[in-house]
Design an enzyme around this catalytic site. Structure first.
Site, PDB file in Angstrom:
ATOM      1  N   HIS A  72       0.694  -1.169   0.000  1.00 23.18           N
ATOM      2  CA  HIS A  72      -0.061  -0.039  -0.071  1.00 23.18           C
ATOM      3  C   HIS A  72       0.823   1.271   0.017  1.00 23.18           C
ATOM      4  O   HIS A  72       1.686   1.417   0.876  1.00 23.18           O
ATOM      5  CB  HIS A  72      -1.000  -0.116   1.295  1.00 23.18           C
ATOM      6  CG  HIS A  72      -2.264  -0.791   1.100  1.00 23.18           C
ATOM      7  ND1 HIS A  72      -3.477  -0.428   1.383  1.00 23.18           N
ATOM      8  CD2 HIS A  72      -2.280  -2.006   0.403  1.00 23.18           C
ATOM      9  CE1 HIS A  72      -4.253  -1.617   1.280  1.00 23.18           C
ATOM     10  NE2 HIS A  72      -3.525  -2.474   0.445  1.00 23.18           N
ATOM     11  N   TYR A 201      -9.433   5.804   6.638  1.00 21.22           N
ATOM     12  CA  TYR A 201      -9.784   6.156   7.960  1.00 21.22           C
ATOM     13  C   TYR A 201     -10.866   7.406   8.121  1.00 21.22           C
ATOM     14  O   TYR A 201     -10.427   8.324   7.266  1.00 21.22           O
ATOM     15  CB  TYR A 201      -8.553   6.642   8.772  1.00 21.22           C
ATOM     16  CG  TYR A 201      -7.361   5.678   9.106  1.00 21.22           C
ATOM     17  CD1 TYR A 201      -6.596   5.213   7.878  1.00 21.22           C
ATOM     18  CD2 TYR A 201      -7.261   4.869  10.326  1.00 21.22           C
ATOM     19  CE1 TYR A 201      -5.635   4.243   8.451  1.00 21.22           C
ATOM     20  CE2 TYR A 201      -6.371   3.935  10.544  1.00 21.22           C
ATOM     21  CZ  TYR A 201      -5.508   3.467   9.572  1.00 21.22           C
ATOM     22  OH  TYR A 201      -4.466   2.840   9.750  1.00 21.22           O
ATOM     23  N   PRO A 293      -5.736   1.089  18.492  1.00 14.08           N
ATOM     24  CA  PRO A 293      -5.302   0.462  16.952  1.00 14.08           C
ATOM     25  C   PRO A 293      -5.216   1.621  15.725  1.00 14.08           C
ATOM     26  O   PRO A 293      -4.766   1.345  14.916  1.00 14.08           O
ATOM     27  CB  PRO A 293      -6.438  -0.516  16.950  1.00 14.08           C
ATOM     28  CG  PRO A 293      -7.653  -0.066  17.711  1.00 14.08           C
ATOM     29  CD  PRO A 293      -6.929   0.591  18.875  1.00 14.08           C
ATOM     30  N   LYS A 297      -0.105   0.376  15.123  1.00 20.46           N
ATOM     31  CA  LYS A 297       1.479   0.237  15.446  1.00 20.46           C
ATOM     32  C   LYS A 297       1.576  -0.806  16.545  1.00 20.46           C
ATOM     33  O   LYS A 297       2.888  -1.238  16.634  1.00 20.46           O
ATOM     34  CB  LYS A 297       1.817   1.732  16.354  1.00 20.46           C
ATOM     35  CG  LYS A 297       1.788   2.716  15.640  1.00 20.46           C
ATOM     36  CD  LYS A 297       3.029   2.943  14.526  1.00 20.46           C
ATOM     37  CE  LYS A 297       2.764   3.762  13.422  1.00 20.46           C
ATOM     38  NZ  LYS A 297       3.529   2.959  12.022  1.00 20.46           N
ATOM     39  N   TYR A 385       3.528   7.031   9.783  1.00 17.98           N
ATOM     40  CA  TYR A 385       2.472   5.799   9.653  1.00 17.98           C
ATOM     41  C   TYR A 385       3.613   4.682   9.046  1.00 17.98           C
ATOM     42  O   TYR A 385       3.311   3.419   9.303  1.00 17.98           O
ATOM     43  CB  TYR A 385       1.469   6.328   8.663  1.00 17.98           C
ATOM     44  CG  TYR A 385       0.582   5.282   8.282  1.00 17.98           C
ATOM     45  CD1 TYR A 385      -0.595   5.384   9.116  1.00 17.98           C
ATOM     46  CD2 TYR A 385       0.689   4.246   7.452  1.00 17.98           C
ATOM     47  CE1 TYR A 385      -1.457   4.211   8.799  1.00 17.98           C
ATOM     48  CE2 TYR A 385      -0.515   3.513   7.182  1.00 17.98           C
ATOM     49  CZ  TYR A 385      -1.688   3.471   8.017  1.00 17.98           C
ATOM     50  OH  TYR A 385      -2.631   2.479   7.917  1.00 17.98           O
TER      51      TYR A 385
HETATM   52  C1  PHB Z   1      -6.838  -3.828  10.472  1.00 18.10           C
HETATM   53  O1  PHB Z   1      -7.009  -4.144   9.406  1.00 18.10           O
HETATM   54  O2  PHB Z   1      -7.445  -4.573  11.388  1.00 18.10           O
HETATM   55  C2  PHB Z   1      -6.366  -2.639  11.004  1.00 18.10           C
HETATM   56  C3  PHB Z   1      -5.940  -1.778   9.925  1.00 18.10           C
HETATM   57  C4  PHB Z   1      -5.392  -0.536  10.268  1.00 18.10           C
HETATM   58  C5  PHB Z   1      -5.405  -0.043  11.470  1.00 18.10           C
HETATM   59  C6  PHB Z   1      -6.021  -0.900  12.553  1.00 18.10           C
HETATM   60  C7  PHB Z   1      -6.539  -2.251  12.150  1.00 18.10           C
HETATM   61  O3  PHB Z   1      -4.836   1.170  11.950  1.00 18.10           O
END
Ligand code: PHB
Ligand code: APR
Length: 390
Positions: A72, A201, A293, A297, A385
């Protein structure tokens, strides 16, 4: 029984440490409270920093993630229905992340350990550790009804947030830092194509959403929910309906729904225990710290702890040097706190903070406007990130 490094916990931290030490010719034994199958049922985040993927390569377990992981180069922030792409590659001088589920990371590590014939005691009950402040640390546990004692040079506490290792350290030798957020994430996994090729997000007056994925045919979605919510009250239909309401119009249009494979609510927490070493006991991963989450990280921090710890132990056995061991805690904590800061910041920026004073909500809005309009701020976001240097 006797081993050089006794590892408590067969999550990603313990298994990765075991693999790196094995490649350096150091013996390990892993004690795991659960069965192997149970460990593989846990569903957690799925974004690997490039440094984490490289460490998996170094451990000899990178082949499948290189073949099947999704590269990605960016992700999106969707703010009240408008999507803004964060071009990780352009903003970080060519770096990108890999989408590959933590369950798969664990599976690859478990298979490599089994293939190498390395010992893991699953279903180990009543695990206790002792004398780690002396030269002769040891552990006791019960496996298949038989009491076992294991002597070791060192103990690695890779047993997660609820493990026994941190709890065995005298309370006055630990300093704990904690923040609990007034909301949780309701997650749903389904065999449906993701709404977008990249993660989204989303900030929305009804609450945060995350559109993530495990593969081109498997999606992982999350909704911000109050801590009082119960998963039984969320039918799949209710989940999909709420998700659609919070998505930007294009994503809502592309949303494909289907039966859930898994659905659960996780609280959000920031937590750090200092220091991360007591004599011959080391804490690594979730045993020492938790991040919310947002930003994914958790696994990446576990991997950087394990990198430092494996280096320290290899130096000890090869060069009889104490330096890496002495610096383990401070090296980890310096990176841990930066990831704590970033995860807290992204969480605060993207969640609905209506319960907080109006002043706070205005600051959040101003910060979002600023970040999205400033090349410098976007670089800070992107650099964190993809992961700060190890
Ligand atoms: C996930 O795919 O479960 C996931 C991805 C990114 C995040 C948190 C969880 O920031
Ligand atoms: N004895 C033996 N094993 C134990 C004990 C105990 N008393 N207590 C816990 N364990 C085991 C758990 O069953 C689990 O398999 O330790 C393991 C810890 O694994 P994780 O919780 O996955 O922690 P870690 O390996 O540090 O992985 C960090 O997990 O929570 C995510 O975001 C986090 O992705 C990150 C990763």
């Amino acid at each position: 029984m006797r081993t050089q490094v006794l590892i408590v916990g067969a999550g990603p931290s313990g298994l990765l440490l075991g693999q790196l030490l094995h490649r350096a010719g150091i013996d390990t034994l892993i004690l795991e409270r659960q069965s192997g199958e149970h460990v593989l049922t846990r569903i957690r985040a799925g974004v690997l920093e490039p440094g984490t993927a490289e460490l998996m390569d170094e451990a000899g377990v990178g082949a499948r993630l290189r073949a099947e992981g999704l590269v990605h180069d960016g992700f999106a922030l969707a703010i009240d229905g408008v999507r803004h792409r964060i071009d990780l590659r352009a903003l970080t001088g060519g770096r990108s992340v890999l989408v590959y589920g933590q369950t798969e990371v664990t599976r690859d590590l478990m298979s490599a350990r089994a293939e190498a014939g390395l010992p893991t005691l699953y279903d180990a009950a009543e695990v206790r550790i002792a004398d780690f402040d002396t030269e002769r640390p040891h552990a006791h546990c019960v496996v298949n009804g038989a009491a076992i004692r294991i002597d070791a040079d060192f103990i690695a506490g890779c047993d997660g947030f609820h493990g026994v290792c941190r709890a065995s350290v005298p309370a006055d030798a630990l300093r704990l830092f904690e923040k609990v957020y007034p909301f949780g994430w309701l997650g749903l996994l389904s065999d449906t194509p993701p709404v977008s090729d990249e993660l989204i997000y989303g900030r929305h007056p009804r609450g945060f959403t995350l559109c993530s994925m495990r593969s081109p045919t498997r999606s992982r979605y999350y909704l911000q929910v109050p801590l009082t919510e119960r998963v039984q009250h969320w039918s799949d239909d209710r989940f999909w309906e709420e998700l659609r309401r919070r998505l930007d119009p294009e994503a809502a249009d592309r949303l494909v729904t289907g039966p859930s494979l898994e659905k659960s609510i996780a609280p959000l927490r920031s937590f750090v225990a200092e220091p991360m070493r007591f004599g011959r006991l080391f804490l690594a991963g979730d045993a020492a710290h938790i991040v919310p989450p947002t930003g994914a990280k958790g696994l990446n921090l576990a991997a950087s702890d394990v990198r430092y710890l494996s280096q320290a132990l290899i130096e000890h056995y090869r060069e009889r040097s104490q330096a890496g061991i002495d610096h383990y805690s401070s090296r980890c904590l310096s990176r841990v706190w930066k990831a704590e800061r970033f995860s807290w910041w992204l969480t605060s920026l993207m969640h609905n903070v209506d319960q907080e004073p109006a002043f706070q909500a205005r600051l959040q809005q101003a910060e979002l406007d600023y970040v999205l309009g400033s090349e410098a701020a976007l670089r800070v976001l992107a650099e964190n990130y993809v992961g700060l240097p190890v």
